[in-house]
Design an enzyme around this catalytic site. Structure first.
Site, PDB file in Angstrom:
ATOM      1  N   GLU A 259     -25.436  16.288  -1.954  1.00 49.27           N
ATOM      2  CA  GLU A 259     -26.805  16.544  -1.502  1.00 49.27           C
ATOM      3  C   GLU A 259     -27.813  15.713  -2.297  1.00 49.27           C
ATOM      4  O   GLU A 259     -28.901  15.406  -1.802  1.00 49.27           O
ATOM      5  CB  GLU A 259     -27.155  18.025  -1.588  1.00 49.27           C
ATOM      6  CG  GLU A 259     -27.286  18.575  -2.985  1.00 49.27           C
ATOM      7  CD  GLU A 259     -27.606  20.073  -3.001  1.00 49.27           C
ATOM      8  OE1 GLU A 259     -28.606  20.463  -2.373  1.00 49.27           O
ATOM      9  OE2 GLU A 259     -26.854  20.831  -3.647  1.00 49.27           O
TER      10      GLU A 259
ATOM     11  N   LYS B 146       0.036   5.299  -6.163  1.00 47.95           N
ATOM     12  CA  LYS B 146      -1.025   5.317  -7.190  1.00 47.95           C
ATOM     13  C   LYS B 146      -1.879   6.569  -7.054  1.00 47.95           C
ATOM     14  O   LYS B 146      -2.169   7.241  -8.030  1.00 47.95           O
ATOM     15  CB  LYS B 146      -1.867   4.042  -7.035  1.00 47.95           C
ATOM     16  CG  LYS B 146      -3.056   3.870  -7.949  1.00 47.95           C
ATOM     17  CD  LYS B 146      -4.346   4.499  -7.503  1.00 47.95           C
ATOM     18  CE  LYS B 146      -4.858   4.194  -6.132  1.00 47.95           C
ATOM     19  NZ  LYS B 146      -5.443   2.899  -5.901  1.00 47.95           N
TER      20      LYS B 146
ATOM     21  N   CYS C 184      -1.430   1.738  -3.081  1.00 51.41           N
ATOM     22  CA  CYS C 184      -2.424   2.806  -2.887  1.00 51.41           C
ATOM     23  C   CYS C 184      -1.818   4.210  -2.865  1.00 51.41           C
ATOM     24  O   CYS C 184      -2.331   5.117  -3.528  1.00 51.41           O
ATOM     25  CB  CYS C 184      -3.156   2.620  -1.561  1.00 51.41           C
ATOM     26  SG  CYS C 184      -3.414   0.933  -1.046  1.00 51.41           S
TER      27      CYS C 184
ATOM     28  N   CYS D 145       0.824  -1.213   0.000  1.00 57.07           N
ATOM     29  CA  CYS D 145       0.000   0.000   0.000  1.00 57.07           C
ATOM     30  C   CYS D 145       0.857   1.262   0.000  1.00 57.07           C
ATOM     31  O   CYS D 145       0.671   2.147  -0.829  1.00 57.07           O
ATOM     32  CB  CYS D 145      -0.942  -0.008   1.202  1.00 57.07           C
ATOM     33  SG  CYS D 145      -1.958   1.466   1.278  1.00 57.07           S
TER      34      CYS D 145
ATOM     35  N   GLU E 181      -7.663   1.726 -12.902  1.00 52.83           N
ATOM     36  CA  GLU E 181      -7.057   2.914 -12.294  1.00 52.83           C
ATOM     37  C   GLU E 181      -5.868   3.389 -13.135  1.00 52.83           C
ATOM     38  O   GLU E 181      -5.758   4.570 -13.468  1.00 52.83           O
ATOM     39  CB  GLU E 181      -6.617   2.597 -10.859  1.00 52.83           C
ATOM     40  CG  GLU E 181      -7.815   2.453  -9.915  1.00 52.83           C
ATOM     41  CD  GLU E 181      -7.437   2.114  -8.491  1.00 52.83           C
ATOM     42  OE1 GLU E 181      -6.285   1.694  -8.253  1.00 52.83           O
ATOM     43  OE2 GLU E 181      -8.301   2.278  -7.602  1.00 52.83           O
TER      44      GLU E 181
ATOM     45  N   HIS F 219     -26.040  22.575   0.672  1.00 54.02           N
ATOM     46  CA  HIS F 219     -26.213  23.127  -0.675  1.00 54.02           C
ATOM     47  C   HIS F 219     -25.223  24.249  -0.929  1.00 54.02           C
ATOM     48  O   HIS F 219     -24.981  25.052  -0.031  1.00 54.02           O
ATOM     49  CB  HIS F 219     -27.648  23.648  -0.814  1.00 54.02           C
ATOM     50  CG  HIS F 219     -27.966  24.135  -2.183  1.00 54.02           C
ATOM     51  ND1 HIS F 219     -28.125  23.278  -3.255  1.00 54.02           N
ATOM     52  CD2 HIS F 219     -28.129  25.397  -2.654  1.00 54.02           C
ATOM     53  CE1 HIS F 219     -28.391  24.003  -4.340  1.00 54.02           C
ATOM     54  NE2 HIS F 219     -28.393  25.273  -4.000  1.00 54.02           N
TER      55      HIS F 219
ATOM     56  N   TYR G 151      -9.547  -3.455 -10.547  1.00 53.52           N
ATOM     57  CA  TYR G 151      -9.164  -2.179  -9.940  1.00 53.52           C
ATOM     58  C   TYR G 151      -7.886  -1.619 -10.572  1.00 53.52           C
ATOM     59  O   TYR G 151      -7.819  -0.480 -10.997  1.00 53.52           O
ATOM     60  CB  TYR G 151      -8.821  -2.384  -8.461  1.00 53.52           C
ATOM     61  CG  TYR G 151      -9.937  -2.530  -7.485  1.00 53.52           C
ATOM     62  CD1 TYR G 151     -10.350  -1.440  -6.723  1.00 53.52           C
ATOM     63  CD2 TYR G 151     -10.525  -3.755  -7.240  1.00 53.52           C
ATOM     64  CE1 TYR G 151     -11.328  -1.575  -5.756  1.00 53.52           C
ATOM     65  CE2 TYR G 151     -11.504  -3.896  -6.278  1.00 53.52           C
ATOM     66  CZ  TYR G 151     -11.908  -2.805  -5.536  1.00 53.52           C
ATOM     67  OH  TYR G 151     -12.864  -2.949  -4.578  1.00 53.52           O
TER      68      TYR G 151
HETATM   69  P1  NDP Z   1      -8.786  -7.915  -9.878  1.00 49.52           P
HETATM   70  O1  NDP Z   1      -9.083  -9.264  -9.385  1.00 49.52           O
HETATM   71  O2  NDP Z   1      -9.581  -6.765  -9.393  1.00 49.52           O
HETATM   72  O3  NDP Z   1      -8.884  -7.914 -11.484  1.00 49.52           O
HETATM   73  C1  NDP Z   1      -8.222  -8.851 -12.254  1.00 49.52           C
HETATM   74  C2  NDP Z   1      -8.595  -8.634 -13.704  1.00 49.52           C
HETATM   75  O4  NDP Z   1      -7.828  -9.538 -14.496  1.00 49.52           O
HETATM   76  C3  NDP Z   1     -10.049  -8.922 -14.003  1.00 49.52           C
HETATM   77  O5  NDP Z   1     -10.502  -8.052 -14.986  1.00 49.52           O
HETATM   78  C4  NDP Z   1     -10.001 -10.371 -14.521  1.00 49.52           C
HETATM   79  O6  NDP Z   1     -11.014 -10.670 -15.430  1.00 49.52           O
HETATM   80  C5  NDP Z   1      -8.686 -10.351 -15.272  1.00 49.52           C
HETATM   81  N1  NDP Z   1      -8.117 -11.685 -15.401  1.00 49.52           N
HETATM   82  C6  NDP Z   1      -7.740 -12.529 -14.421  1.00 49.52           C
HETATM   83  N2  NDP Z   1      -7.248 -13.670 -14.930  1.00 49.52           N
HETATM   84  C7  NDP Z   1      -7.300 -13.554 -16.268  1.00 49.52           C
HETATM   85  C8  NDP Z   1      -6.947 -14.414 -17.347  1.00 49.52           C
HETATM   86  N3  NDP Z   1      -6.433 -15.605 -17.147  1.00 49.52           N
HETATM   87  N4  NDP Z   1      -7.146 -13.952 -18.594  1.00 49.52           N
HETATM   88  C9  NDP Z   1      -7.676 -12.735 -18.801  1.00 49.52           C
HETATM   89  N5  NDP Z   1      -8.039 -11.883 -17.832  1.00 49.52           N
HETATM   90  C10 NDP Z   1      -7.850 -12.297 -16.573  1.00 49.52           C
HETATM   91  O7  NDP Z   1      -7.239  -7.732  -9.603  1.00 49.52           O
HETATM   92  P2  NDP Z   1      -6.321  -6.463  -9.511  1.00 49.52           P
HETATM   93  O8  NDP Z   1      -4.960  -6.978  -9.780  1.00 49.52           O
HETATM   94  O9  NDP Z   1      -6.829  -5.336 -10.330  1.00 49.52           O
HETATM   95  O10 NDP Z   1      -6.419  -6.045  -7.993  1.00 49.52           O
HETATM   96  C11 NDP Z   1      -6.086  -6.988  -6.970  1.00 49.52           C
HETATM   97  C12 NDP Z   1      -6.791  -6.614  -5.702  1.00 49.52           C
HETATM   98  O11 NDP Z   1      -6.183  -5.454  -5.178  1.00 49.52           O
HETATM   99  C13 NDP Z   1      -8.246  -6.277  -5.906  1.00 49.52           C
HETATM  100  O12 NDP Z   1      -9.067  -7.367  -5.632  1.00 49.52           O
HETATM  101  C14 NDP Z   1      -8.493  -5.164  -4.945  1.00 49.52           C
HETATM  102  O13 NDP Z   1      -9.149  -5.670  -3.826  1.00 49.52           O
HETATM  103  C15 NDP Z   1      -7.136  -4.633  -4.575  1.00 49.52           C
HETATM  104  N6  NDP Z   1      -6.988  -3.258  -5.040  1.00 49.52           N
HETATM  105  C16 NDP Z   1      -7.787  -2.293  -4.516  1.00 49.52           C
HETATM  106  C17 NDP Z   1      -7.684  -1.000  -4.940  1.00 49.52           C
HETATM  107  C18 NDP Z   1      -8.588   0.024  -4.374  1.00 49.52           C
HETATM  108  O14 NDP Z   1      -9.188  -0.224  -3.337  1.00 49.52           O
HETATM  109  N7  NDP Z   1      -8.745   1.177  -5.013  1.00 49.52           N
HETATM  110  C19 NDP Z   1      -6.705  -0.594  -5.944  1.00 49.52           C
HETATM  111  C20 NDP Z   1      -5.932  -1.694  -6.447  1.00 49.52           C
HETATM  112  C21 NDP Z   1      -6.071  -2.963  -6.004  1.00 49.52           C
HETATM  113  P3  NDP Z   1     -12.420 -11.288 -14.983  1.00 49.52           P
HETATM  114  O15 NDP Z   1     -13.144 -10.209 -14.261  1.00 49.52           O
HETATM  115  O16 NDP Z   1     -13.038 -11.668 -16.271  1.00 49.52           O
HETATM  116  O17 NDP Z   1     -12.103 -12.453 -14.099  1.00 49.52           O
END
Ligand code: NDP
Length: 469
Positions: A454, A65, A62, A57, A196, A449, A192
């Protein structure tokens, strides 16, 4: 920055005289919060970290980022400033300046983590931890630490298995350390991290293309809001490629090529954002008999207990919610229970969260799909409008709000908001939702307001009624 407190490698392999009450493996958000809280309860605590204190983080997640998102947002705001009377000619973004200032800020925060641990009396060891038995942890196979309990808080790192050649792609760690902005950036995944960085990098000047296999990005979020976020990203200039059959990634001369369907797409850089895997390797979990879930995460119960007595795990190394505040809450609940006799668990049901795109999408509670499934009859209140600041500047971007209400009890089950400042707004509203606020509670709340927020207390007309399919 190296820890000023680490007496990292005592010269002998002799065990410490008295065992620690707790040894924490991992100095990220969850580990540090747990160690400090345990020490505050009077426990004798050791913490082992192989890299920088602060973890994903603070060091490579976080915090940097969000600093990068602010950089991108300034660009947009400069463009919006002219109708407000400002002349902002020749505005330029310097990645080098941002990088230099980011490094200073991350060093500062790491220093704070160091000092917080030092002041709380936690003994920090530097090196790789491996668990020898339920009461002994080795640091770099040199130092033996004895403890009554072991807490694993080692976090997660980018997956490297989605498609062949994915190791040719960058991870978010690399993107945060870029020295040159890629002119063309390909992004794999639409969670995410993917969205982002897609939004941020487009905001800083890259041309961004996002490949994902579903029809909408951000699986797991409210479907209607996912569609609105997709529209907002396209309006920002991001190229979305839904339903992509990603086949492979290849490095060719100076370009990185993504093969999707029958087409090859060439980029200056590609971001692998296809999810994260728990950091379990090298910890000695197999020999110890710690059970893993099917996704490789450490399996824990609601008390953060693993399958081995006195060995616990919190945060992203488990398969609950991979969010910093959740890891902290899990760690604090655990050590409160261990050292003060409370019996607290963390409620993962109404955790608010935000995707820091531009605009951000923020959410608390249930999606419409989940609410319909669980409650049957819903009232949906929706609004979409151009905020005053945007309208005045002649902009077209809209803020969207959706409130999901259980028809029978009037309870607010979920709130979703796409728009500037929505993470701040959702955080405050999450208190009300966690307390069980009803729609009537929102209705009798007087508005501030003029604000965007709101609108949340001015929604009177039911937009739709939904019943379980
Ligand atoms: P996520 O799990 O959110 O997203 C992974 C993405 O990769 C999805 O779109 C998924 O598709 C795709 N994917 C996974 N496997 C494959 C594959 N074999 N082929 C093609 N596409 C694939 O992971 P992130 O890495 O973005 O984030 C990890 C975690 O970190 C999140 O769960 C979140 O909780 C945390 N995080 C939180 C943030 C915040 O609070 N702002 C910021 C960054 C991270 P599909 O949906 O189709 O499975």
């Amino acid at each position: 920055m190296n820890s000023p407190i680490a007496n990292a490698h005592p010269s002998t392999t002799e065990p410490t005289n008295a065992p620690f009450d707790l040894v924490v493996i991992g100095g990220g958000s969850g580990g540090v919060a747990s160690a400090r809280r345990a020490a505050a309860h009077g426990a004798k605590v050791a913490l082992i970290e192989k890299d920088r204190l602060g973890g994903t983080c603070v060091i490579r997640g976080c915090v940097p980022k969000k600093l990068m998102m602010y950089a991108a947002k300034f660009g947009r705001e400069l463009a919006e400033a002219a109708p407000y009377g400002w002349t902002v000619d020749n505005a330029q973004f310097s990645l080098a300046t941002w990088q230099a200032n980011k490094r200073v800020e991350i060093d500062r925060l790491e220093g704070i983590y160091n000092r917080m641990l030092e002041n709380s009396g936690v003994v920090v060891y530097r090196g790789n931890a491996s668990i020898r038995d339920g009461r002994t942890v080795m640091v770099d196979d040199l130092t033996e630490i004895h403890a009554k309990r072991i807490l694993i808080a080692t976090g997660a790192r980018a997956n490297r298995h989605a498609v062949p050649g994915i190791e040719q792609a960058m991870t978010s760690d690399d993107l945060l350390d870029l020295s040159v902005l890629p002119k063309r950036l390909g992004v794999l995944g639409a969670g995410y991290i993917a969205l982002e960085f897609a939004s941020i990098m487009q905001g800083l000047g890259s041309e961004v293309t996002v490949f994902y296999r579903d029809q909408l990005p951000l699986r797991g979020f409210d479907r209607g809001m996912r569609a609105k976020l997709a529209d907002a990203l396209v309006a920002q200039g991001v190229c979305l490629m839904p339903g992509s059959a990603m086949r492979s990634v290849e490095k060719q001369d100076h370009a990185t090529v993504v093969f999707a369907g029958d087409t090859a797409f060439e980029f200056d850089a590609v971001l692998n954002a296809t999810g994260r895997s728990p950091n379990v390797h090298g910890l000695g979990l197999e020999a110890l008999g710690v059970a893993l879930a099917s996704d490789g995460a450490i399996a824990v119960n609601e008390w953060s207990e693993t399958s081995v007595p006195n060995v616990y795990a919190v945060g992203d190394v488990t398969n609950r919610m991979a969010l910093t505040p959740v890891a902290i809450a899990e760690g604090r609940a655990l050590v409160d229970n261990l050292f003060t006799g409370t019996q607290r668990t963390v409620n993962h049901a109404s955790v608010a969260t935000a995707t820091f795109t531009m605009p951000p999408l923020s959410t608390v509670g249930l999606t419409e799909e989940a609410a319909a499934e669980q409650y049957g009859a819903l009232r949906i209140y929706e609004t979409e409008f151009r905020p005053m600041k945007v309208a005045f500047a002649g902009g077209t971007s809209k803020t969207a709000i959706k409130v999901i209400v259980d028809d029978a009890s009037d309870r607010v089950l979920g709130v979703h908001m796409l728009g500037d400042d929505s993470p701040e707004i959702i955080q405050a509203l999450a208190v009300a939702v966690t307390m069980g606020a009803t729609k009537a509670d929102l209705d009798r709340t007087i508005a501030v307001h003029p604000t965007t927020a709101e609108e949340l207390v001015l929604l009177r007309e039911v937009s739709r009624r939904v019943t379980r399919a």
